[in-house]
Design a protein around this motif. Structure first.
Motif, PDB file in Angstrom:
ATOM      1  N   MET A   1      19.379  42.091 -49.406  1.00  0.00           N
ATOM      2  CA  MET A   1      20.247  42.954 -48.621  1.00  0.00           C
ATOM      3  C   MET A   1      21.690  42.525 -48.840  1.00  0.00           C
ATOM      4  SD  MET A   1      20.229  43.494 -44.579  1.00  0.00           S
ATOM      5  CE  MET A   1      21.833  43.712 -43.927  1.00  0.00           C
ATOM      6  N   THR A   2      22.510  43.413 -49.359  1.00  0.00           N
ATOM      7  CA  THR A   2      23.901  43.064 -49.637  1.00  0.00           C
ATOM      8  C   THR A   2      24.891  43.966 -48.924  1.00  0.00           C
ATOM      9  OG1 THR A   2      23.878  44.444 -51.613  1.00  0.00           O
ATOM     10  CG2 THR A   2      23.348  42.107 -51.898  1.00  0.00           C
ATOM     11  N   ARG A   3      24.397  44.910 -48.168  1.00  0.00           N
ATOM     12  CA  ARG A   3      25.305  45.828 -47.501  1.00  0.00           C
ATOM     13  C   ARG A   3      25.060  45.813 -45.993  1.00  0.00           C
ATOM     14  NH1 ARG A   3      22.223  49.824 -45.863  1.00  0.00           N
ATOM     15  NH2 ARG A   3      20.315  50.239 -46.971  1.00  0.00           N
ATOM     16  N   ILE A   4      26.063  46.222 -45.260  1.00  0.00           N
ATOM     17  CA  ILE A   4      25.961  46.340 -43.803  1.00  0.00           C
ATOM     18  C   ILE A   4      25.848  47.806 -43.408  1.00  0.00           C
ATOM     19  CG2 ILE A   4      27.184  45.923 -41.627  1.00  0.00           C
ATOM     20  CD1 ILE A   4      26.127  43.367 -42.951  1.00  0.00           C
ATOM     21  N   GLU A   5      26.509  48.673 -44.149  1.00  0.00           N
ATOM     22  CA  GLU A   5      26.545  50.090 -43.812  1.00  0.00           C
ATOM     23  C   GLU A   5      25.141  50.666 -43.654  1.00  0.00           C
ATOM     24  OE1 GLU A   5      28.564  54.242 -45.364  1.00  0.00           O
ATOM     25  OE2 GLU A   5      28.835  52.400 -46.519  1.00  0.00           O
ATOM     26  N   GLY A   6      24.940  51.325 -42.515  1.00  0.00           N
ATOM     27  CA  GLY A   6      23.676  52.000 -42.248  1.00  0.00           C
ATOM     28  C   GLY A   6      22.542  51.113 -41.782  1.00  0.00           C
ATOM     29  N   THR A   7      22.806  49.825 -41.578  1.00  0.00           N
ATOM     30  CA  THR A   7      21.735  48.893 -41.212  1.00  0.00           C
ATOM     31  C   THR A   7      21.620  48.709 -39.701  1.00  0.00           C
ATOM     32  OG1 THR A   7      23.207  46.983 -41.393  1.00  0.00           O
ATOM     33  CG2 THR A   7      21.950  47.594 -43.370  1.00  0.00           C
ATOM     34  N   THR A   8      20.501  48.103 -39.331  1.00  0.00           N
ATOM     35  CA  THR A   8      20.250  47.711 -37.944  1.00  0.00           C
ATOM     36  C   THR A   8      20.323  46.194 -37.890  1.00  0.00           C
ATOM     37  OG1 THR A   8      18.849  49.631 -37.588  1.00  0.00           O
ATOM     38  CG2 THR A   8      18.596  47.789 -36.052  1.00  0.00           C
ATOM     39  N   LEU A  22      31.441  38.991 -34.621  1.00  0.00           N
ATOM     40  CA  LEU A  22      30.418  39.477 -35.549  1.00  0.00           C
ATOM     41  C   LEU A  22      29.989  40.896 -35.204  1.00  0.00           C
ATOM     42  CD1 LEU A  22      28.267  36.237 -35.885  1.00  0.00           C
ATOM     43  CD2 LEU A  22      29.616  37.322 -37.708  1.00  0.00           C
ATOM     44  N   VAL A  23      29.859  41.189 -33.918  1.00  0.00           N
ATOM     45  CA  VAL A  23      29.533  42.557 -33.491  1.00  0.00           C
ATOM     46  C   VAL A  23      30.622  43.511 -33.983  1.00  0.00           C
ATOM     47  CG1 VAL A  23      29.319  44.105 -31.492  1.00  0.00           C
ATOM     48  CG2 VAL A  23      28.143  41.883 -31.486  1.00  0.00           C
ATOM     49  N   ASP A  24      31.877  43.165 -33.745  1.00  0.00           N
ATOM     50  CA  ASP A  24      32.988  44.028 -34.137  1.00  0.00           C
ATOM     51  C   ASP A  24      33.043  44.217 -35.656  1.00  0.00           C
ATOM     52  OD1 ASP A  24      33.633  44.321 -31.471  1.00  0.00           O
ATOM     53  OD2 ASP A  24      35.213  42.797 -31.510  1.00  0.00           O
ATOM     54  N   GLN A  25      32.779  43.158 -36.409  1.00  0.00           N
ATOM     55  CA  GLN A  25      32.780  43.269 -37.872  1.00  0.00           C
ATOM     56  C   GLN A  25      31.621  44.131 -38.373  1.00  0.00           C
ATOM     57  OE1 GLN A  25      34.792  42.357 -40.578  1.00  0.00           O
ATOM     58  NE2 GLN A  25      36.179  42.315 -38.827  1.00  0.00           N
ATOM     59  N   ALA A  26      30.455  43.996 -37.768  1.00  0.00           N
ATOM     60  CA  ALA A  26      29.311  44.823 -38.164  1.00  0.00           C
ATOM     61  C   ALA A  26      29.637  46.298 -37.947  1.00  0.00           C
ATOM     62  CB  ALA A  26      28.067  44.417 -37.378  1.00  0.00           C
ATOM     63  N   LEU A  27      30.268  46.605 -36.828  1.00  0.00           N
ATOM     64  CA  LEU A  27      30.662  47.985 -36.547  1.00  0.00           C
ATOM     65  C   LEU A  27      31.700  48.471 -37.556  1.00  0.00           C
ATOM     66  CD1 LEU A  27      30.945  47.732 -32.664  1.00  0.00           C
ATOM     67  CD2 LEU A  27      29.111  48.851 -33.971  1.00  0.00           C
ATOM     68  N   ALA A  28      32.682  47.648 -37.829  1.00  0.00           N
ATOM     69  CA  ALA A  28      33.738  48.015 -38.769  1.00  0.00           C
ATOM     70  C   ALA A  28      33.184  48.254 -40.167  1.00  0.00           C
ATOM     71  CB  ALA A  28      34.813  46.922 -38.807  1.00  0.00           C
TER      72      ALA A  28
END
Length: 192
Positions: A1-8, A22-28
């Motif tokens: 897994m190398t991307r954050i976009e679209g993940t849970t 970390l929450v804010d970065q995941a959202l961004a």
């Protein structure tokens, strides 16, 4: 897994400091859903953030979190505590190990089946204190133990398609680190 976009994503210790960042970065970075694991109720203005009551030392809360989440791409084990000590009080050492080592292992064990289904990843937020104990000695012991466990988990979970990473942060200006006096760089040595 190398991307954050679209993940849970599930982030433990998400109520403040590094966890909140970390929450804010995941959202961004476009996460579809961020489960924010906290010991106390959390409100976040972004509807993609789903609060989850999660004290990593309580097995019933871990089980409830697994049941509530259902599918997961990324687990970030961030929950932690930090207290000053001189290793003279076994209760302080036990408390640090309960959160940082045993809590991390319990959450990892519980969520591994979900992560195996998604070929997901685990990120354990540790600390350079695993190698160079500063004034937080029991904290350092627990981080060193968690680092060793992370190395073992990397090997054990690879066969299930789960990647395991360690992040070794330095001192970060958070509520938890307030009051920590930093030693001059030339005094931060490992070994005799």
């Amino acid at each position: 897994m190398t991307r954050i976009e679209g993940t849970t994503i599930l982030i433990t210790g998400a109520s403040r400091g590094i966890g909140r960042a970390l929450v804010d970065q995941a959202l961004a970075r476009g996460a579809a859903t961020v489960y924010a694991g906290t010991r106390t109720p959390l409100h976040h203005p972004d509807s993609r953030v789903q609060p989850v009551t999660l004290d990593v030392t309580k097995s019933e809360q871990i089980t409830a979190a697994v049941n509530a989440i259902g599918s997961l791409d990324l687990l970030i084990n961030n929950a932690g505590i930090a207290g000053y000590d001189d290793l003279s009080d076994p209760a302080v050492i036990a408390e640090h190990l309960a959160v940082t080592l045993f809590g991390t292992l319990a959450v990892t064990r519980a969520f591994t089946p979900l992560l195996a289904r998604s070929n997901g990843a685990i990120v354990n937020n540790l600390s350079v204190n695993a190698f160079a104990p500063l004034p937080l000695i029991a904290y350092s012991v627990s981080k060193a133990a968690a680092f060793s466990a992370t190395q073992s988990l990397r090997t054990l979970l690879a066969a299930q398609g789960v990647s395991v990473y360690a992040i070794l942060t330095g001192i970060v200006d958070t509520d938890m680190s307030r009051g920590v006096e930093i030693l001059p760089a030339n005094l931060l040595t490992v070994g005799p």
